[in-house]
Design a protein around this motif. Sequence first.
Motif, mmCIF file in Angstrom:
data_model
loop_
_atom_site.group_PDB
_atom_site.id
_atom_site.type_symbol
_atom_site.label_atom_id
_atom_site.label_comp_id
_atom_site.label_asym_id
_atom_site.label_seq_id
_atom_site.Cartn_x
_atom_site.Cartn_y
_atom_site.Cartn_z
ATOM 1 N N LEU A 1 0.805 -1.221 0.000
ATOM 2 C CA LEU A 1 0.000 0.000 0.000
ATOM 3 C C LEU A 1 0.835 1.266 0.000
ATOM 4 C CD1 LEU A 1 -2.775 1.400 0.219
ATOM 5 C CD2 LEU A 1 -2.598 1.135 2.711
ATOM 6 N N ASN A 2 1.855 1.325 0.844
ATOM 7 C CA ASN A 2 2.577 2.585 1.027
ATOM 8 C C ASN A 2 3.593 2.874 -0.074
ATOM 9 O OD1 ASN A 2 1.198 3.296 3.319
ATOM 10 N ND2 ASN A 2 2.707 2.428 4.723
ATOM 11 N N HIS A 3 3.751 1.952 -1.016
ATOM 12 C CA HIS A 3 4.685 2.217 -2.104
ATOM 13 C C HIS A 3 4.226 3.392 -2.955
ATOM 14 C CE1 HIS A 3 7.689 1.521 -5.169
ATOM 15 N NE2 HIS A 3 6.749 1.550 -6.091
ATOM 16 N N ALA A 4 2.936 3.604 -3.033
ATOM 17 C CA ALA A 4 2.433 4.622 -3.975
ATOM 18 C C ALA A 4 1.228 5.358 -3.430
ATOM 19 C CB ALA A 4 2.111 3.975 -5.320
ATOM 20 N N ARG A 5 1.328 5.887 -2.229
ATOM 21 C CA ARG A 5 0.300 6.810 -1.770
ATOM 22 C C ARG A 5 0.966 7.940 -0.994
ATOM 23 N NH1 ARG A 5 -3.338 4.731 3.355
ATOM 24 N NH2 ARG A 5 -1.677 3.845 4.634
ATOM 25 N N VAL A 6 0.340 9.083 -1.013
ATOM 26 C CA VAL A 6 0.848 10.254 -0.307
ATOM 27 C C VAL A 6 -0.261 10.784 0.579
ATOM 28 C CG1 VAL A 6 1.734 12.602 -0.514
ATOM 29 C CG2 VAL A 6 2.402 10.877 -2.193
ATOM 30 N N LYS A 7 0.036 10.982 1.848
ATOM 31 C CA LYS A 7 -0.891 11.685 2.728
ATOM 32 C C LYS A 7 -0.421 13.126 2.835
ATOM 33 C CE LYS A 7 -2.844 7.928 5.461
ATOM 34 N NZ LYS A 7 -3.125 7.416 6.826
ATOM 35 N N GLY A 8 -1.289 14.034 2.451
ATOM 36 C CA GLY A 8 -0.960 15.443 2.450
ATOM 37 C C GLY A 8 -1.842 16.178 1.474
ATOM 38 N N VAL A 9 -1.816 17.481 1.516
ATOM 39 C CA VAL A 9 -2.638 18.295 0.621
ATOM 40 C C VAL A 9 -2.135 18.080 -0.810
ATOM 41 C CG1 VAL A 9 -3.361 20.630 0.025
ATOM 42 C CG2 VAL A 9 -3.104 19.974 2.433
ATOM 43 N N GLY A 10 -3.004 17.575 -1.645
ATOM 44 C CA GLY A 10 -2.630 17.166 -3.001
ATOM 45 C C GLY A 10 -2.771 15.672 -3.196
ATOM 46 N N GLY A 11 -2.616 14.915 -2.092
ATOM 47 C CA GLY A 11 -2.787 13.476 -2.161
ATOM 48 C C GLY A 11 -1.836 12.820 -3.147
ATOM 49 N N SER A 12 -2.267 11.697 -3.687
ATOM 50 C CA SER A 12 -1.389 10.920 -4.551
ATOM 51 C C SER A 12 -1.176 11.543 -5.915
ATOM 52 C CB SER A 12 -1.933 9.491 -4.698
ATOM 53 O OG SER A 12 -1.843 8.814 -3.461
ATOM 54 N N THR A 13 -1.894 12.632 -6.240
ATOM 55 C CA THR A 13 -1.569 13.340 -7.486
ATOM 56 C C THR A 13 -0.224 14.041 -7.389
ATOM 57 O OG1 THR A 13 -2.843 15.283 -6.759
ATOM 58 C CG2 THR A 13 -3.966 13.704 -8.223
ATOM 59 N N LEU A 14 0.334 14.146 -6.190
ATOM 60 C CA LEU A 14 1.665 14.731 -6.061
ATOM 61 C C LEU A 14 2.723 13.860 -6.736
ATOM 62 C CD1 LEU A 14 1.406 15.930 -2.367
ATOM 63 C CD2 LEU A 14 1.562 17.410 -4.373
ATOM 64 N N HIS A 15 2.445 12.559 -6.839
ATOM 65 C CA HIS A 15 3.476 11.692 -7.431
ATOM 66 C C HIS A 15 2.912 10.771 -8.514
ATOM 67 C CE1 HIS A 15 2.931 7.903 -4.642
ATOM 68 N NE2 HIS A 15 1.809 8.345 -5.119
ATOM 69 N N TRP A 16 1.715 11.082 -9.019
ATOM 70 C CA TRP A 16 1.144 10.234 -10.062
ATOM 71 C C TRP A 16 1.822 10.508 -11.402
ATOM 72 C CZ3 TRP A 16 -3.782 11.824 -13.045
ATOM 73 C CH2 TRP A 16 -3.816 13.209 -13.246
ATOM 74 N N GLN A 17 1.508 9.664 -12.388
ATOM 75 C CA GLN A 17 2.119 9.833 -13.697
ATOM 76 C C GLN A 17 1.394 10.865 -14.542
ATOM 77 O OE1 GLN A 17 2.274 6.373 -16.405
ATOM 78 N NE2 GLN A 17 4.478 6.703 -16.462
ATOM 79 N N GLY A 18 0.087 11.030 -14.328
ATOM 80 C CA GLY A 18 -0.630 12.118 -14.984
ATOM 81 C C GLY A 18 -1.421 11.737 -16.220
ATOM 82 N N MET A 19 -1.668 10.442 -16.453
ATOM 83 C CA MET A 19 -2.463 10.042 -17.619
ATOM 84 C C MET A 19 -3.948 10.095 -17.281
ATOM 85 S SD MET A 19 -0.257 6.900 -19.187
ATOM 86 C CE MET A 19 -0.248 5.960 -17.672
ATOM 87 N N VAL A 20 -4.748 10.639 -18.206
ATOM 88 C CA VAL A 20 -6.166 10.873 -17.914
ATOM 89 C C VAL A 20 -7.033 10.460 -19.106
ATOM 90 C CG1 VAL A 20 -6.087 12.607 -16.087
ATOM 91 C CG2 VAL A 20 -5.625 13.301 -18.427
#
Length: 527
Positions: free
Chosen positions: A85-104
Amino acid sequence: MTRTPVAGADVCVVGAGPAGTIVADRLAASGHEVVVLDAGPRFDPDDRLRRQERSIRPSFSRPDVWDGDADRDAYTSSGEKGYPLNHARVKGVGGSTLHWQGMVMRLHEDDFNSRSERGVGVDWPIDYADLRPQYAEAERELGVSGASDNPFAPPREEPHPMAAFPPSYSDSLFAEACEELEIAMHSVPNARNSESRNGRSACVGYGTCQPVCPSGAKYDATVHAEAAERRGATVIDRAPVQRLEHGLDSVEAAVYATPDGERHRQEADAFVVACGGVETPRLLLLSESEHYPDGLANSSGLVGKCFMDHLFAGMGGRLGEPTRQNHVGFLTSESHQFYDDADETVGPFKLEFFNYAGPSPVEMALTGDDWGDDLLERLRANYGDHVGVGALVEQLPSEDNYVTLDESRTDDHGNPVPEIHWSLDDRMRRTIERANEIQRSILEELGADITWQVGSENTGPAYHHMGTTRMGTNPDDSVVTPQLRTHDLENCWLAGSSVFPTGGAMNPTLTIAALAIRAAEAIDASL
């Protein structure tokens, strides 16, 4: 900052990721008093270059980049496969979009009607046409660069807000092989600026998009957190919500902790839980009471059930000629050609042509103990001719996959941690094998020496947490309505990928944003 409750709040949003901040921004724009509570910190944007440097040093793991906390973020995993779980989640303002790849990407039309069209899974209570206006709005909100060159995509109503990024050099190599195999390639819509827009620069090519974009060209949810604040909303960081206090048919307050050890009650007329596919069901289960002994909003018994993720299939190797790999840090070409062939035996999947296969020169330099000519010789021998093809694969909803509470382990506030029980099904395995077959044909046509494969035996997750509070029209087999209000509570909405009845095989963030807009419209109408 002051972390005391906001008096007279109309709406309390729990979670400052893309779903929560879009809802907050929309409702603040309508004149409502909005407060957002997030468990993690507010990251200083001036620190992003330092975080970028941290991300490329082998002595730091990926969670270190965004200040993961082992006690705060504790969890357990069970089932057939361990879930990291913790390999790819961020707790903080912005959440996991802070480190996502950005494909939509938008989900395909059949993704909304999986049971009817493919014979498996369930149908959504809405279809593509219902969400189409919100998809267009979400693309404008996130700032999407794309092109209308995908013949397999669902119908559009207007062009993307910005032009697509051009195909990379390695894309052109793949294109020659795919043309021989009659496999169509097309551009990838990205939530990153291909031109300056709304005060954010165009992409400048750092190449470290995942896990950090120093330039701010890639969208993250701080964009909407800051927009909501400009409209008068209050965003409180480091304020983990411990439980939701409630009566029989409504939520009364969110009880949250602060770094100084205090606890506060944030009251509001309406509440939105937008904590992602793991923390949203966890908070509902932690909020059990005599009214809801099995967890808040859980009269169906489905809170936490039907956890889904996308699985990865991949293959790659070396070409023996320059490929310019790692010159671009995100995807510029894909193929959805095989997506709608899905049925009850093989699921939907999309092919991804990597721009970042193989090690970068920086990674190689930092992981060796050689210097000077020896280092240069190693770089020349091992860099610059790698290729890779990936795929995202659907996982069907199953009650055997779930998020629950592990009463034997607690977090830094003494609450039971989430337990993720995760296993894989035969349809998913067959889909990965089918994706591998196509990937192999492309690489062999290209003339590559195949050196690695991720197949059904060593697959892993894409970290797209979905399905744990599914939407539906029947309170007996769903948690929220098609407007994302909980069936059980008249003033509580759930926003995010936890409401997905099925996951398809498309990256979920654009659908998260579209549903957040849909939820905001419903909440605004109710206030």
